[in-house]
Scaffold this motif. Structure first.
Motif, PDB file in Angstrom:
ATOM      1  N   GLU A 423     -13.893  -2.413   7.420  1.00 27.90           N
ATOM      2  CA  GLU A 423     -14.234  -3.557   8.270  1.00 27.90           C
ATOM      3  C   GLU A 423     -13.037  -4.487   8.446  1.00 27.90           C
ATOM      4  O   GLU A 423     -12.798  -5.008   9.535  1.00 27.90           O
ATOM      5  N   ARG A 424     -12.285  -4.675   7.382  1.00 33.59           N
ATOM      6  CA  ARG A 424     -11.162  -5.608   7.413  1.00 33.59           C
ATOM      7  C   ARG A 424     -10.044  -5.119   8.346  1.00 33.59           C
ATOM      8  O   ARG A 424      -9.439  -5.912   9.081  1.00 33.59           O
ATOM      9  N   CYS A 425      -9.766  -3.829   8.328  1.00 32.02           N
ATOM     10  CA  CYS A 425      -8.668  -3.285   9.135  1.00 32.02           C
ATOM     11  C   CYS A 425      -9.074  -2.998  10.572  1.00 32.02           C
ATOM     12  O   CYS A 425      -8.242  -3.059  11.484  1.00 32.02           O
ATOM     13  N   GLY A 426     -10.346  -2.673  10.795  1.00 31.32           N
ATOM     14  CA  GLY A 426     -10.823  -2.436  12.146  1.00 31.32           C
ATOM     15  C   GLY A 426      -9.991  -1.403  12.886  1.00 31.32           C
ATOM     16  O   GLY A 426      -9.594  -0.374  12.323  1.00 31.32           O
ATOM     17  N   PRO A 427      -9.691  -1.658  14.151  1.00 27.62           N
ATOM     18  CA  PRO A 427      -8.960  -0.680  14.971  1.00 27.62           C
ATOM     19  C   PRO A 427      -7.500  -0.516  14.575  1.00 27.62           C
ATOM     20  O   PRO A 427      -6.823   0.398  15.069  1.00 27.62           O
ATOM     21  N   HIS A 444      -8.968   6.683  -5.325  1.00 31.08           N
ATOM     22  CA  HIS A 444      -7.765   6.693  -4.495  1.00 31.08           C
ATOM     23  C   HIS A 444      -8.170   6.209  -3.099  1.00 31.08           C
ATOM     24  O   HIS A 444      -8.790   6.942  -2.331  1.00 31.08           O
ATOM     25  N   LEU A 445      -7.813   4.963  -2.820  1.00 32.10           N
ATOM     26  CA  LEU A 445      -8.109   4.337  -1.533  1.00 32.10           C
ATOM     27  C   LEU A 445      -6.979   4.626  -0.556  1.00 32.10           C
ATOM     28  O   LEU A 445      -5.801   4.483  -0.898  1.00 32.10           O
ATOM     29  N   ASN A 446      -7.328   5.015   0.656  1.00 32.92           N
ATOM     30  CA  ASN A 446      -6.337   5.376   1.667  1.00 32.92           C
ATOM     31  C   ASN A 446      -6.618   4.639   2.971  1.00 32.92           C
ATOM     32  O   ASN A 446      -7.755   4.643   3.460  1.00 32.92           O
ATOM     33  N   VAL A 447      -5.582   4.036   3.536  1.00 35.84           N
ATOM     34  CA  VAL A 447      -5.676   3.376   4.833  1.00 35.84           C
ATOM     35  C   VAL A 447      -4.577   3.964   5.716  1.00 35.84           C
ATOM     36  O   VAL A 447      -3.390   3.701   5.502  1.00 35.84           O
ATOM     37  N   SER A 448      -4.962   4.772   6.684  1.00 34.88           N
ATOM     38  CA  SER A 448      -3.993   5.442   7.555  1.00 34.88           C
ATOM     39  C   SER A 448      -3.840   4.702   8.879  1.00 34.88           C
ATOM     40  O   SER A 448      -4.789   4.097   9.380  1.00 34.88           O
ATOM     41  N   CYS A 449      -2.645   4.789   9.445  1.00 37.74           N
ATOM     42  CA  CYS A 449      -2.368   4.206  10.747  1.00 37.74           C
ATOM     43  C   CYS A 449      -1.279   5.033  11.420  1.00 37.74           C
ATOM     44  O   CYS A 449      -0.626   5.858  10.776  1.00 37.74           O
ATOM     45  N   GLU A 450      -1.089   4.834  12.704  1.00 42.50           N
ATOM     46  CA  GLU A 450      -0.103   5.617  13.446  1.00 42.50           C
ATOM     47  C   GLU A 450       1.293   5.431  12.870  1.00 42.50           C
ATOM     48  O   GLU A 450       2.053   6.363  12.700  1.00 42.50           O
ATOM     49  N   GLU A 451       1.635   4.178  12.580  1.00 39.60           N
ATOM     50  CA  GLU A 451       2.914   3.865  11.961  1.00 39.60           C
ATOM     51  C   GLU A 451       2.800   2.500  11.295  1.00 39.60           C
ATOM     52  O   GLU A 451       1.906   1.707  11.598  1.00 39.60           O
TER      53      GLU A 451
END
Length: 521
Positions: A423-427, A444-451
């Protein structure tokens, strides 16, 4: 059996890759502290910039390496074991996030040579970073500036394995998989199993207090390691070896070196209690609808599988799907569920163990807590299922940037941080997911993004550590502090405890030559 009556067993083709191939890659779970370093992180990353520059690290008050030092080491070790060229592999961490500028790698062949090296370095005030297989995930095993790399690759012998007592004595540079193979020759097994098994060193495992997938069965290394031999910064050899589980003679100083990440001394030898190899191993891969059902199933596993429960892993749907998309050779036995659990049993009676795990899963399905699954005792299929778990972390870094966190949380709140971060990171995030060792509360928490970009960076840090701290969790469950988490140590350790850590460091390493810039600011 009951489970077979309730559930159609799903079959899938055997993968041709051996587990040892995938075992060369550890579960990544680290963060970094600057934009420049972060943008270099990832499996296909280019060579990162020098960390001393990107992180604005002020070099300690250490001497500069000179030709006389090199000549001294060549006389001590022989020229073949003193490296001054092609040092890139020793200077860059596994995830290509940290890069040092060491001009010298030393490869001692025994404890006496390690002692002689440290004695000279301490007298000259030359900084040293101990290095094993360099599979560490928090930047603890590579230089930050121009420290001398003390590679323990040549200390690679299994000295003894006693079938009667179950005690093995091994040098710190021994590869974990080689150690385990030697133990299995006499019916024993090393009570530690990691994705990096084929390349990590047992000394590095002990120095970081590595956890792995079977802590729920064997406990952590503080219990399995009976003794260590460590060389202090001044070259003094501290013999803390023991061949007894019960050795209550004064302070248990070995524990200072287990998890100290090479900042207090260099482990050169250790003794470890190895359990007997299980005759019967079964693995279940099951699908569940909610985390509440996951918790109920975990409680049921502890209650009904009891003495044969050896591992209990969690993978959420997003994590699994990402791995399957990236690695087409993986074949998931079931799909379409929000949560998956990998449950392993290890015992001595195949019929008994199979009946117990089938009964456990059947009961869970009757209650509606388990929706689907497969169970197998075939060694090849057991490895295939474990391969899925091992490849999940790699799938997340294959084609995107990924913020990774290795934390311990209370079981009731184990997964809540994933929902909060989603919810915090959204799009800004492409994938937010979690997997890990449910059996010992390690997520192991993972937050992926394009860059990498500052907007998402500010969303995840230091929020993840603040959230973990509020729940009285640990910011590092099994990978250590190293360089990447040293600024966040206060989220898990009281200031008084940190001050005592500093005092112990000053006492054992007054010149601060051992692995500087790590663990403590």
């Amino acid at each position: 059996m009951r489970f077979q009556q309730l559930l159609q067993m799903r079959r899938y083709a055997s993968a041709t890759l051996r587990r040892s191939v995938t075992a060369t890659t550890p579960t990544p779970a680290t963060t970094t502290t600057t934009t420049t370093v972060r943008t270099m992180a990832g499996s296909g990353a280019a060579i990162p910039e020098l960390t001393q520059i990107t992180d604005n690290v002020q070099r300690g008050n250490y001497a500069e390496l000179n030709d006389k030092d090199v000549a001294h080491f060549e006389k001590l070790l022989g020229k073949n074991h003193v490296l001054t060229e092609d040092l890139e592999g020793y200077n860059i961490c596994f995830l290509k996030r940290i890069r040092g500028n060491s001009k010298l790698v030393l490869k001692p062949g025994n404890t006496e040579e390690v002692a002689a090296i440290l004695r000279h370095c301490n007298e000259r005030k030359l900084a040293v970073v101990p290095q094993g297989g360099n599979t560490g995930l928090v930047g603890g095993s590579v230089p930050i500036c121009d420290e001398i790399v003390l590679s323990l690759q040549r200390l690679n012998k299994v000295l003894s394995v006693d079938e009667v007592t179950g005690i093995a004595v091994v040098e710190s540079g021994c590869i974990l998989e080689n150690f385990d193979q030697r133990a299995r020759e006499v019916g024993l097994t090393v009570p530690l199993d990691l994705g990096a098994k084929a390349s990590c060193h047992i000394g590095g495992n002990v120095s970081t207090n590595a956890g792995g997938v079977r802590v729920v069965r064997y406990g952590n290394l503080h219990g399995s390691v009976l003794g260590v031999e460590a060389v202090l910064a001044n070259g003094q050899v501290l013999d803390l070896m023991s061949n007894f589980k019960k050795d209550n003679t004064g302070y248990h100083m070995k524990h200072l070196f287990i998890g100290s990440e090479g900042t207090l001394g260099v482990i050169t030898k250790l003794s470890m209690l190895c359990p007997h190899t299980s005759k019967s191993v079964n693995v279940a891969f099951i699908g569940l609808n909610s985390f509440d059902d996951v918790l109920k199933t975990f409680v049921s596993a502890k209650r009904n599988l009891g003495e044969i429960l050896s591992s209990c892993e969690l993978i959420d749907e997003r994590a699994l799907n990402t791995a399957l998309e990236q690695f087409k050779f993986l074949n998931a036995p079931i799909s379409g569920y929000p949560f998956y659990m990998l449950i392993e049993t290890s015992g001595s009676n195949g019929d008994h163990d199979e009946e117990k795990i089938n009964q456990f899963i059947g009961d869970g399905m009757e209650k509606g807590e388990i929706l689907d699954g497969t169970v197998t005792g075939d060694p090849g299929k057991v490895q295939e299922i474990w391969k899925i778990r091992e490849m999940v972390p790699l799938g997340l870094i294959e084609k995107s940037f990924c913020f990774k966190y290795d934390i311990s949380l209370p079981l009731r709140d184990f997964y809540s941080i994933v929902d909060v971060m989603r919810e915090r990171c959204g799009p800004l995030a492409t994938v937010v997911c979690g997997y890990g060792h449910l059996g010992d509360s390690n997520l192991h928490l993972n937050v992926s993004c394009e860059e990498f970009n500052d907007a998402i960076y500010k969303k995840v840090e230091p929020f993840v550590y603040e959230y973990t701290s509020k729940l009285k969790g640990s910011i590092s469950a099994e990978h250590g502090i190293g360089f990447l988490k040293k600024d966040y140590l206060h989220y898990s350790k009281d200031p008084v405890a940190i001050n005592w850590m500093r005092d112990m460091k000053k006492m054992l390493d007054p010149n601060g030559i051992l692995n500087p810039y790590k663990v403590l600011n």
